[in-house]
Motif scaffolding. Structure first.
Motif, PDB file in Angstrom:
ATOM      1  N   ASP A   1      -4.482   1.913  -1.673  1.00 22.24           N
ATOM      2  CA  ASP A   1      -3.822   3.075  -1.574  1.00 22.24           C
ATOM      3  C   ASP A   1      -3.742   3.604  -0.032  1.00 22.24           C
ATOM      4  OD1 ASP A   1      -6.462   3.351  -1.108  1.00 22.24           O
ATOM      5  OD2 ASP A   1      -6.798   5.125  -2.238  1.00 22.24           O
ATOM      6  N   ARG A   2      -4.386   2.406   0.852  1.00 22.40           N
ATOM      7  CA  ARG A   2      -4.418   2.778   2.565  1.00 22.40           C
ATOM      8  C   ARG A   2      -3.791   1.296   2.962  1.00 22.40           C
ATOM      9  NH1 ARG A   2     -10.020   5.294   1.922  1.00 22.40           N
ATOM     10  NH2 ARG A   2      -9.758   4.455  -0.605  1.00 22.40           N
TER      11      ARG A   2
ATOM     12  N   PRO B   1       0.502   5.692  -1.850  1.00 20.67           N
ATOM     13  CA  PRO B   1       0.081   6.747  -2.585  1.00 20.67           C
ATOM     14  C   PRO B   1       0.276   6.430  -4.070  1.00 20.67           C
ATOM     15  CG  PRO B   1       1.824   7.826  -1.573  1.00 20.67           C
ATOM     16  CD  PRO B   1       1.637   6.234  -1.139  1.00 20.67           C
ATOM     17  N   GLN B   2      -0.559   7.299  -5.004  1.00 20.02           N
ATOM     18  CA  GLN B   2      -0.337   6.905  -6.431  1.00 20.02           C
ATOM     19  C   GLN B   2       1.091   7.238  -6.666  1.00 20.02           C
ATOM     20  OE1 GLN B   2      -3.141   9.345  -8.730  1.00 20.02           O
ATOM     21  NE2 GLN B   2      -2.566   8.328 -10.571  1.00 20.02           N
TER      22      GLN B   2
ATOM     23  N   GLN C   1       7.705   6.618  -1.133  1.00 18.81           N
ATOM     24  CA  GLN C   1       8.242   7.243  -2.505  1.00 18.81           C
ATOM     25  C   GLN C   1       9.679   7.786  -2.406  1.00 18.81           C
ATOM     26  OE1 GLN C   1       6.425   8.555  -4.994  1.00 18.81           O
ATOM     27  NE2 GLN C   1       4.252   8.989  -4.569  1.00 18.81           N
TER      28      GLN C   1
ATOM     29  N   TRP D   1       0.822  -1.121  -0.095  1.00 18.07           N
ATOM     30  CA  TRP D   1       0.062  -0.148  -0.020  1.00 18.07           C
ATOM     31  C   TRP D   1       0.887   1.171   0.032  1.00 18.07           C
ATOM     32  CZ3 TRP D   1      -0.462   3.612   3.976  1.00 18.07           C
ATOM     33  CH2 TRP D   1       0.179   3.383   5.425  1.00 18.07           C
TER      34      TRP D   1
END
Length: 228
Positions: free
Chosen positions: A130-131, A46-47, A156, A44
């Motif tokens: 995403d979570r 973020p985009q 990231q 999981w």
């Protein structure tokens, strides 16, 4: 410079575990490289963090089946309830986008995965959202299953890590990218490393064709030539 111009410059290379830029995600990558039947992995973040890249890479490694956000729920249901499952791995992306039918199919697939885990029919599950599992807005019985086995949060890449990755890619091709060129790429481009490395490859070919050193003006000339 229009970002779409850069995105369309070259198609991204096929995603694999080998060309994933690791950054702080070494544990997740190692788990996928060692993945085998009976294992479930939930990723999981973020985009843009590389979830889809890793799922496609895992499917490539194990000849698996990829189920994306646009795939029909009936396809997932067939995998969960069919007489035989012929793939070694099933990857389900964007869990947060599954509708009621998709969630029911994934719930059934988790049950099949658990029942077969200790048999010769065992398969691996790699799921992404995403979570974190307990924050996922899906049916409760599915939410708990998302955390049944291994769970990794994907981080990231920092700008320094992206810069190092670009330098490494350039070095593999015998190139010397100046700090000015790298800074421009990081400022004017999305965080997708596959697109960034494609642009470095294109810049190498363009430099050879024009018999010019790689500089910021040459990079801008390359982009302008594709805009014309």
């Amino acid at each position: 410079m229009a970002q779409q111009l850069i995105l369309d410059l070259l198609p991204a290379p096929p995603p694999s575990l080998d060309n994933f830029v690791v950054g702080r995600n070494a544990a997740a990558l190692d788990a996928l490289q060692r993945c085998e039947g009976g294992r479930a992995i939930y990723l999981w973040g973020p985009q843009g963090v590389g979830r889809s890249h890793l799922l496609h890479g895992a499917c490539q490694l194990m000849d698996g089946h990829y189920h994306g956000a646009d795939s029909p729920a009936s396809e997932l249901h067939a995998l969960a309830t069919g007489d035989t499952l012929t793939v070694r791995l099933v990857a389900v992306d964007d869990v947060q986008a599954l509708d009621t039918h998709g969630q029911a199919a994934l719930f059934a697939l988790y049950n099949r995965w658990r029942e077969s885990a200790a048999t010769r029919h065992a398969f691996a599950l790699v799921i992404a959202g995403d979570r974190a599992p307990m924050a996922m807005e899906v049916r409760e019985d599915l939410r708990t299953r998302l955390g049944w086995d291994l769970v990794f949060r994907l981080e990231q890449l920092s700008d320094d890590e992206r810069a190092q990755a670009l330098q490494s890619r350039a070095a593999q091709r015998g190139l010397d990218l100046s700090p000015e060129v790298i800074s421009w790429l990081l400022t004017h481009h999305e965080r997708d490393m596959s697109r960034l490395t494609s642009l470095v490859d294109a810049l190498d070919r363009y430099s050879l064709a024009r018999h010019r050193a790689i500089t910021l003006p040459l990079l801008k000339d390359l982009l302008a030539s594709h805009q014309a």
